[in-house]
Design a protein around this motif. Structure first.
Motif, PDB file in Angstrom:
ATOM      1  N   UNK A  76      26.368  46.604  37.303  1.00 53.68           N
ATOM      2  CA  UNK A  76      26.197  47.846  36.830  1.00 53.68           C
ATOM      3  C   UNK A  76      26.191  47.781  35.445  1.00 53.68           C
ATOM      4  N   UNK A  77      25.203  48.098  34.850  1.00 59.70           N
ATOM      5  CA  UNK A  77      24.831  48.243  33.345  1.00 59.70           C
ATOM      6  C   UNK A  77      25.687  49.188  32.568  1.00 59.70           C
ATOM      7  N   UNK A  78      26.081  50.231  33.282  1.00 58.07           N
ATOM      8  CA  UNK A  78      26.911  51.203  32.625  1.00 58.07           C
ATOM      9  C   UNK A  78      28.288  50.878  32.476  1.00 58.07           C
ATOM     10  N   UNK A  79      28.987  50.380  33.576  1.00 54.81           N
ATOM     11  CA  UNK A  79      30.322  49.818  33.387  1.00 54.81           C
ATOM     12  C   UNK A  79      30.578  48.075  33.251  1.00 54.81           C
ATOM     13  N   UNK A  80      29.584  47.512  33.170  1.00 56.19           N
ATOM     14  CA  UNK A  80      29.491  46.273  32.968  1.00 56.19           C
ATOM     15  C   UNK A  80      30.169  45.502  34.033  1.00 56.19           C
ATOM     16  N   UNK A  81      29.947  45.828  35.170  1.00 53.70           N
ATOM     17  CA  UNK A  81      30.615  45.552  36.521  1.00 53.70           C
ATOM     18  C   UNK A  81      32.155  45.736  36.534  1.00 53.70           C
ATOM     19  N   UNK A  82      32.797  46.691  35.839  1.00 50.67           N
ATOM     20  CA  UNK A  82      34.092  47.030  35.758  1.00 50.67           C
ATOM     21  C   UNK A  82      34.313  48.059  37.107  1.00 50.67           C
ATOM     22  N   UNK A  83      33.329  48.970  36.997  1.00 50.32           N
ATOM     23  CA  UNK A  83      33.409  49.661  38.485  1.00 50.32           C
ATOM     24  C   UNK A  83      34.234  51.313  37.907  1.00 50.32           C
ATOM     25  N   UNK A  84      34.742  51.176  36.731  1.00 45.72           N
ATOM     26  CA  UNK A  84      35.453  52.232  36.138  1.00 45.72           C
ATOM     27  C   UNK A  84      35.013  52.664  34.774  1.00 45.72           C
ATOM     28  N   UNK A  85      34.936  53.730  34.375  1.00 46.68           N
ATOM     29  CA  UNK A  85      34.786  54.473  33.024  1.00 46.68           C
ATOM     30  C   UNK A  85      35.475  53.713  31.944  1.00 46.68           C
ATOM     31  N   UNK A  86      36.842  53.695  32.259  1.00 50.05           N
ATOM     32  CA  UNK A  86      37.820  53.133  31.028  1.00 50.05           C
ATOM     33  C   UNK A  86      37.771  51.634  31.230  1.00 50.05           C
ATOM     34  N   UNK A  87      37.264  50.930  32.149  1.00 53.06           N
ATOM     35  CA  UNK A  87      37.063  49.459  32.187  1.00 53.06           C
ATOM     36  C   UNK A  87      38.366  48.766  33.000  1.00 53.06           C
ATOM     37  N   UNK A  88      39.419  49.873  33.460  1.00 54.81           N
ATOM     38  CA  UNK A  88      40.731  49.240  33.760  1.00 54.81           C
ATOM     39  C   UNK A  88      40.562  49.571  35.503  1.00 54.81           C
ATOM     40  N   UNK A  89      41.615  48.925  36.089  1.00 55.24           N
ATOM     41  CA  UNK A  89      41.858  49.160  37.692  1.00 55.24           C
ATOM     42  C   UNK A  89      43.276  49.002  37.941  1.00 55.24           C
ATOM     43  N   UNK A  90      43.682  49.457  38.945  1.00 51.70           N
ATOM     44  CA  UNK A  90      44.982  49.303  39.432  1.00 51.70           C
ATOM     45  C   UNK A  90      45.348  48.503  40.546  1.00 51.70           C
ATOM     46  N   UNK A  91      46.607  48.130  40.875  1.00 51.38           N
ATOM     47  CA  UNK A  91      46.631  47.289  42.022  1.00 51.38           C
ATOM     48  C   UNK A  91      46.820  48.007  43.066  1.00 51.38           C
ATOM     49  N   UNK A  92      45.941  47.418  44.312  1.00 46.39           N
ATOM     50  CA  UNK A  92      45.814  47.850  45.348  1.00 46.39           C
ATOM     51  C   UNK A  92      47.331  48.234  46.104  1.00 46.39           C
ATOM     52  N   UNK A  93      47.429  49.577  46.637  1.00 50.43           N
ATOM     53  CA  UNK A  93      48.835  49.951  47.043  1.00 50.43           C
ATOM     54  C   UNK A  93      49.006  49.514  48.578  1.00 50.43           C
ATOM     55  N   UNK A  94      47.904  49.300  49.146  1.00 48.32           N
ATOM     56  CA  UNK A  94      47.756  48.672  50.769  1.00 48.32           C
ATOM     57  C   UNK A  94      48.372  47.326  50.778  1.00 48.32           C
ATOM     58  N   UNK A  95      47.403  46.351  50.026  1.00 48.10           N
ATOM     59  CA  UNK A  95      47.777  45.118  50.042  1.00 48.10           C
ATOM     60  C   UNK A  95      48.768  44.323  49.051  1.00 48.10           C
ATOM     61  N   UNK A  96      49.008  45.319  48.151  1.00 46.30           N
ATOM     62  CA  UNK A  96      49.894  44.788  46.920  1.00 46.30           C
ATOM     63  C   UNK A  96      49.232  43.801  46.255  1.00 46.30           C
TER      64      UNK A  96
END
Length: 303
Positions: A76-96
Motif C-alpha cells: 500500500x502506497x498510502x501507509x507504506x505497508x504499515x497498515x496504519x495511519x500512524x505507522x504503529x501497531x500493537x501486540x495481538x491480545x489473542x496470541x500475545x
C-alpha cells in the motif's frame, strides 16, 4: 513489487477449502480463477506462480502473442505497508504477539493432542491495528490489489512444456501446453502426417495436396515407377517446424503411408487385377497445381 494478497474474502468457498484460500491469500482472486499449475519457493522471499498457456501447433509454427490478465497485491502506497495511519501497531491480545494459537484435544485416556495454527485475529503476524488507526486505503491489510495485463510472446519453434518467465518479486511463469492437432504430429523440429493410399496408388503412383500450418498448399507426389510399401516413411526437407531462435532453419516433414488393401478378392476380381492396376493416376486441375508448391519425397529409415 509484489506484496501480500488480501487476507479477507467474501467468497465462502475460500473459507471451506484451505488450499484455495492459501492460493487466494498469496496470489489474489484472478490468479485463483485462472488456475495455478504449480507454486514453488524462491530464495529471494518471493514465490513463483506458474500458469499453463494453451497454444495451437499453428501458434508454435508461426509465432504469436497472447494477453493474460492477472491480479496480485502490492504494498500500500498510502501507509507504506504499515497498515496504519500512524505507522504503529500493537501486540495481538489473542496470541500475545506469538502469531500462533495453541489448541489441545483429548484423544483418549492420558492422550492429549496439541496443535499450533496461525492466529486468526492477527493472521499470524503477532500484531493488530486499532480500528481508528487503520489505513483508509488498505483497511489495515498493508497491501492493495493491482491488475496487470501481461503480453506473452510465443516465438516460432517453441516447444510444448517450454517456460516463458516474467521476473517480478516472485517470477510469473507461463508453461506452454500444445493442443493436439488433428493432422500434424510434432517430434522436436520435425512434423509427421499420416496418409492412406489405395492399393492402386501404392503400386502405380499418387499425388495429393497437403495444407501446411501456415496455409500453403504442398503438392505431395510419388516418383515415377516408385512402389510405396505399407508403413513406409517419406521425408520432405525444410518443411518441418522452424527451429527455436533460428527460425530460418526448419526440420523435416515426414509422411507416413498406410496402404488400404482389400479384405478379399473374388475370382473375377483376381482376373481383373491387371485392369484395376492400370487405373489412371488421379488428376489435379491446372488451377490446383498453380496454387501448390511442388515437393520432393526422400527415402528415410525410421526406427
Amino acid at each position: 513489487m509484489l506484496g501480500r494478497a488480501p487476507k479477507k474474502s467474501d467468497n465462502a468457498s475460500l473459507r471451506s477449502w484451505p488450499e484455495k484460500r492459501e492460493i487466494y491469500d498469496h496470489h489474489g482472486e484472478e490468479t485463483l480463477k485462472e488456475g495455478i499449475a504449480e507454486v514453488g519457493g524462491r530464495d529471494d522471499g518471493g514465490e513463483d506462480v506458474v500458469h499453463s498457456l494453451k497454444v495451437s501447433l499453428e501458434d508454435l509454427y508461426l509465432g504469436t502473442s497472447k494477453k493474460h490478465s492477472l491480479t496480485w497485491n502490492v504494498i500500500c502506497s498510502m501507509c507504506n505497508g504499515k497498515g496504519s495511519k500512524s505507522g504503529e501497531s500493537i501486540k495481538c491480545g489473542v496470541c500475545q504477539g506469538s502469531g500462533m494459537k495453541v489448541s489441545k484435544r483429548q484423544l483418549g485416556p492420558s492422550m492429549i493432542q496439541q496443535m499450533q495454527r496461525p492466529c486468526n485475529e492477527c493472521k499470524g503476524s503477532g500484531e493488530t491495528i486499532r480500528d481508528k488507526d487503520r489505513c483508509p486505503q488498505c483497511k489495515g491489510e498493508k497491501d492493495v490489489p493491482e491488475n496487470k495485463v501481461l503480453e506473452v510472446i510465443v516465438e516460432k519453434g517453441m516447444q510444448n512444456g517450454q517456460k516463458i518467465t516474467f521476473p517480478v518479486t516472485g517470477d510469473i511463469v507461463f508453461v506452454l501446453q500444445q493442443k493436439e492437432h488433428p493432422e500434424f504430429k510434432r517430434k522436436g523440429d520435425d512434423l509427421f502426417v499420416e496418409h492412406t493410399l489405395s492399393l492402386t496408388e501404392a503400386l502405380c503412383g499418387f499425388q495429393f495436396v497437403l495444407t501446411h500450418l501456415d496455409g500453403r498448399q504442398l503438392l505431395i507426389k510419388s516418383n515415377p515407377g516408385e512402389v510405396v510399401k505399407p508403413d513406409s516413411f517419406k521425408a520432405i526437407n525444410d518443411e518441418g517446424m522452424p527451429m527455436y531462435q533460428r527460425s530460418f532453419m526448419k526440420g523435416k516433414l515426414y509422411a507416413h503411408f498406410a496402404v488400404d488393401f482389400p479384405d478379399s478378392l473374388t475370382p473375377d476380381q483376381v482376373k481383373a487385377m491387371g485392369t484395376i492396376l492400370l487405373r489412371p493416376l488421379s488428376q489435379l486441375t491446372d488451377m490446383e497445381l498453380d496454387e501448390c508448391k511442388e515437393t520432393t519425397l526422400h527415402d528415410v529409415n525410421i526406427e
